[in-house]
Design an enzyme around this catalytic site. Structure first.
Site, short mmCIF file in Angstrom:
data_model
loop_
_atom_site.label_atom_id
_atom_site.label_comp_id
_atom_site.label_asym_id
_atom_site.label_seq_id
_atom_site.Cartn_x
_atom_site.Cartn_y
_atom_site.Cartn_z
N GLY A 106 0.83 -1.20 0.00
CA GLY A 106 0.00 0.00 0.00
C GLY A 106 0.86 1.25 0.00
CG HIS A 107 3.25 2.15 3.43
ND1 HIS A 107 3.30 0.99 4.17
CD2 HIS A 107 2.62 3.06 4.21
CE1 HIS A 107 2.75 1.20 5.35
NE2 HIS A 107 2.32 2.44 5.40
#
Lengths: 284, 284
Positions: B34-35
């Site tokens: 996600g990051h």
């Protein structure tokens, strides 16, 4: 000098001046010599000087003088221009608050005493609008008068805590010939009240002398000395007299060991006046 | 890629890059896909990408998982570099909070529900540290994942209200193959809990289908549908299930008239997981 009412236009102009040193002088208008001294100092130190004129409703309580706060934009623009300002930003309320704001910037501890105690929510309103102005103008330096010494302390704390990329420049109080601190609210005073108002500065000067001659040793003594001098004036009611550390605004015991402030607020009729003197620890 | 621990050094580097588009990806580290998707998007859209890695104590309550929050800086640096970040800012706590902070940025209304109700003070901590990071980095764009949809709404509100000169870029949730939303906290899950965790996304998908087929008409129906599906799972305890407008997070009646969010938080053992789906008003 340009007069600008919208954030978009102001930011458009400032975007073209990147690399220049921008100074901001935030005001509520009805400019007096105190404001002028801030503008003149900013002109000396910066490439571009923005003066904001905005009577911020967030920092007035419902029972306060928002509606009758003095306004004279035409005169303000003339004075700002004479002082050398490049841009005057004078937004309508809807420009600054297009919807009910849900975000508040709050500074604790420094705001519990002095004007913060008498005016709950006032410094939240100040910190919030100053945050907005800083983000809109992105100044390198911002100039504030030390008549509002607690405001200066609160804003410096906010800048430190939130890492605002701006240098706060505190500037000395400018006074009338008889010593009354310049304030837009002085216009509220009746001729009789105006004469009495000089007692604030006179008393602060007397306390300073007593301190320097060693007759006032403790902060509480100094506060009592000032309070007694003020309380005997007919028609004057003391809101607070406090002697605290500065800028930390914490209780102090013996004077002279740290920089401290003797701060007063009084009511003369329907007008609230504040004044202060800062005693640096070196002076003793 | 440079790794930087002090504000002064970071600002020194960024000062030499004026005129470049700076993107900020604020994280608490222990980076996952996600990051990475945020960093990669920022790399596409900006000239310089700063990833901040800071587990912010202000946004954890005393009973929360600040101490055991997963950390692996070495791995984070490798992943950030692979994703194309230019600078990683990973300050110590004393660098971000050299003294007890006295300034808080608070957003009301949006923070009363969902995670704000379960985690009092959490969003004050988020808004305050994000304000600091914005002032330190002064990004043109900042990238946030929509798994924390309430966080995105709160930060966008703060940016609007305080006129922060930054564009907030909300980015889609990234999921594991079985649908579990990526989260640094997923590592807390036992193998058994990990299997059960897929129920969150499964249930949100089922609710979406039911809504699209016209079987869920009111927000309260949708919330009940989701809650019942979750409550029957052994070892899972529902923290909240709510269907609200988005980004306003106000109650809604009939679905489809405005963009809304179905948001859930559950406890699986000692691990709190959140997930959500946003239903745009056009989809119906």
């Amino acid at each position: 000098m340009k007069t600008i009412q919208t954030i978009r236009e102001l930011q458009g102009i400032l975007a073209e001046e990147q690399g220049k040193i921008v100074g901001l002088v935030p005001t509520m208008g009805y400019l007096h010599q105190g404001h002028i001294s801030l503008i003149e100092r900013a002109v000396q130190e910066c490439d571009r000087v923005v003066v904001s004129i905005f009577v911020n409703p967030l920092q007035f309580a419902p029972n306060e003088d928002l509606k009758r706060y003095p306004r004279d934009l035409k005169r303000d623009l003339r004075l700002a221009k004479e002082a050398g300002a490049d841009l005057v930003f004078c937004p309508e309320i809807n420009e600054m608050y297009p919807a009910k704001p849900r975000t508040t910037v709050s500074v604790t501890e420094l705001t519990h005493r002095l004007c913060g105690a008498s005016r709950p929510g006032h410094f939240d309103g100040v910190a919030t609008v100053v945050s907005k102005l800083f983000h809109i103008v992105m100044p390198n330096r911002a100039y504030f008068g030390l008549k509002d010494a607690q405001q200066v302390a609160v804003i410096q704390q906010m800048v430190n805590d939130l890492n605002f990329p701006v240098e706060i420049v505190p500037c000395p109080i400018v006074r009338e010939e008889d010593g009354l601190a310049m304030s837009s609210r002085n216009i509220y005073l009746s001729p009789e009240e105006r004469k009495k108002a000089v007692i604030l500065y006179q008393t602060l000067c007397e306390a300073t002398k007593q301190k320097e001659s060693g007759q006032l040793i403790h902060a509480s003594q100094a506060a009592d000395f000032i309070r007694k001098k003020l309380e005997v004036i007919s028609g004057l009611s003391v809101d607070y007299v406090e002697v605290l550390s500065y800028p930390g605004l914490a209780p102090v015991q013996e004077l002279g060991q740290q920089t401290s402030i003797a701060a007063v607020a009084v009511w003369l009729g329907n007008t609230r006046l504040i004044d202060n003197v800062i005693w640096s620890s070196e002076e003793r």
